[in-house]
Design an enzyme around this catalytic site. Structure first.
Site, PDB file in Angstrom:
ATOM      1  N   HIS A 133      33.764   9.214  -1.992  1.00 52.03           N
ATOM      2  CA  HIS A 133      34.448   7.915  -1.611  1.00 52.03           C
ATOM      3  C   HIS A 133      35.099   7.332  -2.881  1.00 52.03           C
ATOM      4  O   HIS A 133      36.135   6.859  -3.006  1.00 52.03           O
ATOM      5  CB  HIS A 133      33.466   6.956  -1.078  1.00 52.03           C
ATOM      6  CG  HIS A 133      33.035   7.580   0.178  1.00 52.03           C
ATOM      7  ND1 HIS A 133      33.867   7.992   1.219  1.00 52.03           N
ATOM      8  CD2 HIS A 133      31.776   7.287   0.880  1.00 52.03           C
ATOM      9  CE1 HIS A 133      33.173   8.330   2.201  1.00 52.03           C
ATOM     10  NE2 HIS A 133      31.826   8.007   2.131  1.00 52.03           N
ATOM     11  N   ASN A 137      32.377   4.216  12.040  1.00 52.17           N
ATOM     12  CA  ASN A 137      31.993   4.317  10.689  1.00 52.17           C
ATOM     13  C   ASN A 137      30.497   3.664  10.223  1.00 52.17           C
ATOM     14  O   ASN A 137      29.670   3.763   9.569  1.00 52.17           O
ATOM     15  CB  ASN A 137      32.587   4.154   9.613  1.00 52.17           C
ATOM     16  CG  ASN A 137      33.709   5.472   9.489  1.00 52.17           C
ATOM     17  OD1 ASN A 137      34.961   5.268   9.028  1.00 52.17           O
ATOM     18  ND2 ASN A 137      33.373   6.562  10.069  1.00 52.17           N
ATOM     19  N   TRP A 138      30.192   2.648  11.180  1.00 55.09           N
ATOM     20  CA  TRP A 138      28.905   1.645  10.895  1.00 55.09           C
ATOM     21  C   TRP A 138      27.785   2.514  11.121  1.00 55.09           C
ATOM     22  O   TRP A 138      26.669   2.267  10.722  1.00 55.09           O
ATOM     23  CB  TRP A 138      28.854   0.390  11.820  1.00 55.09           C
ATOM     24  CG  TRP A 138      30.179  -0.328  11.742  1.00 55.09           C
ATOM     25  CD1 TRP A 138      31.077  -0.568  12.464  1.00 55.09           C
ATOM     26  CD2 TRP A 138      30.159  -1.471  10.804  1.00 55.09           C
ATOM     27  NE1 TRP A 138      32.128  -1.604  11.943  1.00 55.09           N
ATOM     28  CE2 TRP A 138      31.430  -2.168  10.939  1.00 55.09           C
ATOM     29  CE3 TRP A 138      29.492  -1.792   9.570  1.00 55.09           C
ATOM     30  CZ2 TRP A 138      31.722  -3.047   9.851  1.00 55.09           C
ATOM     31  CZ3 TRP A 138      29.952  -2.782   8.891  1.00 55.09           C
ATOM     32  CH2 TRP A 138      31.047  -3.444   8.991  1.00 55.09           C
ATOM     33  N   THR A 171      35.848   2.024  13.824  1.00 56.33           N
ATOM     34  CA  THR A 171      34.562   1.154  14.498  1.00 56.33           C
ATOM     35  C   THR A 171      33.533   1.927  14.843  1.00 56.33           C
ATOM     36  O   THR A 171      32.279   1.424  15.000  1.00 56.33           O
ATOM     37  CB  THR A 171      35.038   0.741  15.937  1.00 56.33           C
ATOM     38  OG1 THR A 171      35.990   1.843  16.660  1.00 56.33           O
ATOM     39  CG2 THR A 171      36.354  -0.186  15.704  1.00 56.33           C
ATOM     40  N   ASP A 189      40.236  12.158   5.307  1.00 55.87           N
ATOM     41  CA  ASP A 189      38.966  12.955   5.425  1.00 55.87           C
ATOM     42  C   ASP A 189      38.632  13.685   4.284  1.00 55.87           C
ATOM     43  O   ASP A 189      39.416  14.231   3.809  1.00 55.87           O
ATOM     44  CB  ASP A 189      39.132  13.686   6.691  1.00 55.87           C
ATOM     45  CG  ASP A 189      38.514  13.150   8.037  1.00 55.87           C
ATOM     46  OD1 ASP A 189      37.338  13.038   7.944  1.00 55.87           O
ATOM     47  OD2 ASP A 189      39.457  12.578   8.827  1.00 55.87           O
ATOM     48  N   ARG A 232      27.462  11.746  -1.522  1.00 56.52           N
ATOM     49  CA  ARG A 232      28.775  11.433  -0.747  1.00 56.52           C
ATOM     50  C   ARG A 232      29.597  10.181  -1.343  1.00 56.52           C
ATOM     51  O   ARG A 232      30.682  10.219  -1.172  1.00 56.52           O
ATOM     52  CB  ARG A 232      28.603  11.012   0.475  1.00 56.52           C
ATOM     53  CG  ARG A 232      27.865  12.287   1.488  1.00 56.52           C
ATOM     54  CD  ARG A 232      27.424  11.895   2.885  1.00 56.52           C
ATOM     55  NE  ARG A 232      28.541  11.310   3.574  1.00 56.52           N
ATOM     56  CZ  ARG A 232      29.518  11.797   4.251  1.00 56.52           C
ATOM     57  NH1 ARG A 232      29.379  13.339   4.159  1.00 56.52           N
ATOM     58  NH2 ARG A 232      30.537  11.261   4.847  1.00 56.52           N
TER      59      ARG A 232
HETATM   60  C1  FPP Z   1      36.298   9.991   5.358  1.00 56.25           C
HETATM   61  O1  FPP Z   1      35.704  10.997   4.887  1.00 56.25           O
HETATM   62  C2  FPP Z   1      36.277   8.953   4.668  1.00 56.25           C
HETATM   63  C3  FPP Z   1      35.936   7.505   4.841  1.00 56.25           C
HETATM   64  C4  FPP Z   1      35.150   6.987   5.780  1.00 56.25           C
HETATM   65  C5  FPP Z   1      35.792   6.339   3.752  1.00 56.25           C
HETATM   66  C6  FPP Z   1      37.424   6.336   3.271  1.00 56.25           C
HETATM   67  C7  FPP Z   1      37.354   5.384   2.125  1.00 56.25           C
HETATM   68  C8  FPP Z   1      38.085   5.447   0.766  1.00 56.25           C
HETATM   69  C9  FPP Z   1      38.692   6.596   0.540  1.00 56.25           C
HETATM   70  C10 FPP Z   1      37.664   4.381  -0.354  1.00 56.25           C
HETATM   71  C11 FPP Z   1      38.904   3.717  -0.741  1.00 56.25           C
HETATM   72  C12 FPP Z   1      39.716   3.082   0.066  1.00 56.25           C
HETATM   73  C13 FPP Z   1      40.341   1.958  -0.192  1.00 56.25           C
HETATM   74  C14 FPP Z   1      41.154   1.389   0.890  1.00 56.25           C
HETATM   75  C15 FPP Z   1      40.040   1.364  -1.188  1.00 56.25           C
HETATM   76  P1  FPP Z   1      34.365  11.560   5.101  1.00 56.25           P
HETATM   77  O2  FPP Z   1      33.256  10.737   4.503  1.00 56.25           O
HETATM   78  O3  FPP Z   1      34.241  11.414   6.613  1.00 56.25           O
HETATM   79  O4  FPP Z   1      34.122  13.098   4.531  1.00 56.25           O
HETATM   80  P2  FPP Z   1      33.481  14.397   5.230  1.00 56.25           P
HETATM   81  O5  FPP Z   1      34.288  14.492   6.607  1.00 56.25           O
HETATM   82  O6  FPP Z   1      33.940  15.418   4.351  1.00 56.25           O
HETATM   83  O7  FPP Z   1      32.158  14.108   5.412  1.00 56.25           O
END
Ligand code: FPP
Length: 226
Positions: free
Chosen positions: A19, A50-51, A48, A2, A15
């Site tokens: 990532h 995140n889509w 599930t 997160d 955002r």
């Molecule tokens: C959650 O943070 C993160 C994700 C839903 C994506 C995680 C993916 C990666 C770290 C990419 C790399 C992974 C691999 C296996 C190569 P958030 O977007 O919810 O952040 P926030 O809570 O601050 O909005």
């Protein structure tokens, strides 16, 4: 993992930049796990739920997963990393599914560390899938036990986690490994995932090492057992 979005927002970046940097943290944490002798690392990459994110962000993440496999596979192989992709994978494009399968097959015999990347994963969905499979296999009533349920989960063969790390101060379990974390120690840190690297992992492990794990027993019983 997160805090990617918040990390980016604080820097006035989109955002997806969070990532991208988050993927660098996966790399750094994996490297540190190998150094520290951690045998299993499980990362929650896409749930599930995140889509429901903006299509542009979902597309970016798909491309990032795919490109990361392409870029890292040779090195992962050389480092003895076994890769698993776990979740309801059928929802991904045939290309990504093929790529995941190829990477998993190629690294299947590696022994140094097992990395499980959870994709389109939900703890409840996993339990539903396990129960469906147990019904298909016509398990008898007395075969419905904890050991067999564990075997029917996607994580079959992977020990339950000792330590669950939550970044960005999230105090929720968020549908992650619901069955498997029954006795996991939970470590919550305010650090956003893109800033979580070797040092932060070391701190988490050091914190974990100070804990007394009781598994329902008293502290005295644990100490006497040595
Ligand atoms: C959650 O943070 C993160 C994700 C839903 C994506 C995680 C993916 C990666 C770290 C990419 C790399 C992974 C691999 C296996 C190569 P958030 O977007 O919810 O952040 P926030 O809570 O601050 O909005």
């Amino acid at each position: 993992m997160d805090g990617n979005g918040r990390w980016a927002k604080e820097r006035g970046l989109p955002r997806i930049a969070g990532h991208r940097e988050g993927a660098e943290s996966v790399r750094a944490v994996l490297k540190a796990c190998v150094e520290f002798g951690v045998k299993y690392l499980t990362v929650y990459a896409f749930s599930t739920e995140n889509w429901r994110r903006p299509q542009e962000e979902v597309d970016f993440l798909m491309e990032l997963f795919s490109a990361t496999i392409d870029r890292e596979l040779d090195e992962l192989m050389a480092e003895g990393v076994k890769l698993n992709f776990l979740g309801r994978l059928a929802r991904f494009s045939p290309e990504i599914q093929a790529k995941m399968k190829k990477a998993a097959d190629k690294t299947a015999e590696n022994k140094r560390i097992t990395v499980s990347v959870m994709l389109n994963y939900g703890g409840r969905a996993e339990i539903v899938d396990a129960l469906r499979q147990m019904t298909n296999d016509k398990l008898a009533n007395e075969q419905i036990n904890e050991e067999n349920i564990s075997k029917y989960l996607y994580t079959c063969g992977i020990p339950d986690p000792d330590l669950l790390i939550r970044t960005a101060n999230e105090m929720r379990v968020s549908n992650f490994l619901l069955w498997q974390i029954a006795y996991a120690e939970i470590y919550v840190t305010p650090v956003y995932w893109p800033d979580f690297r070797r040092e932060q992992l070391k701190e988490a492990i050091e914190d974990y090492q100070k804990r007394v794990r009781k598994f329902g027993q008293t502290e005295e019983q644990i100490k006497n057992a040595g």
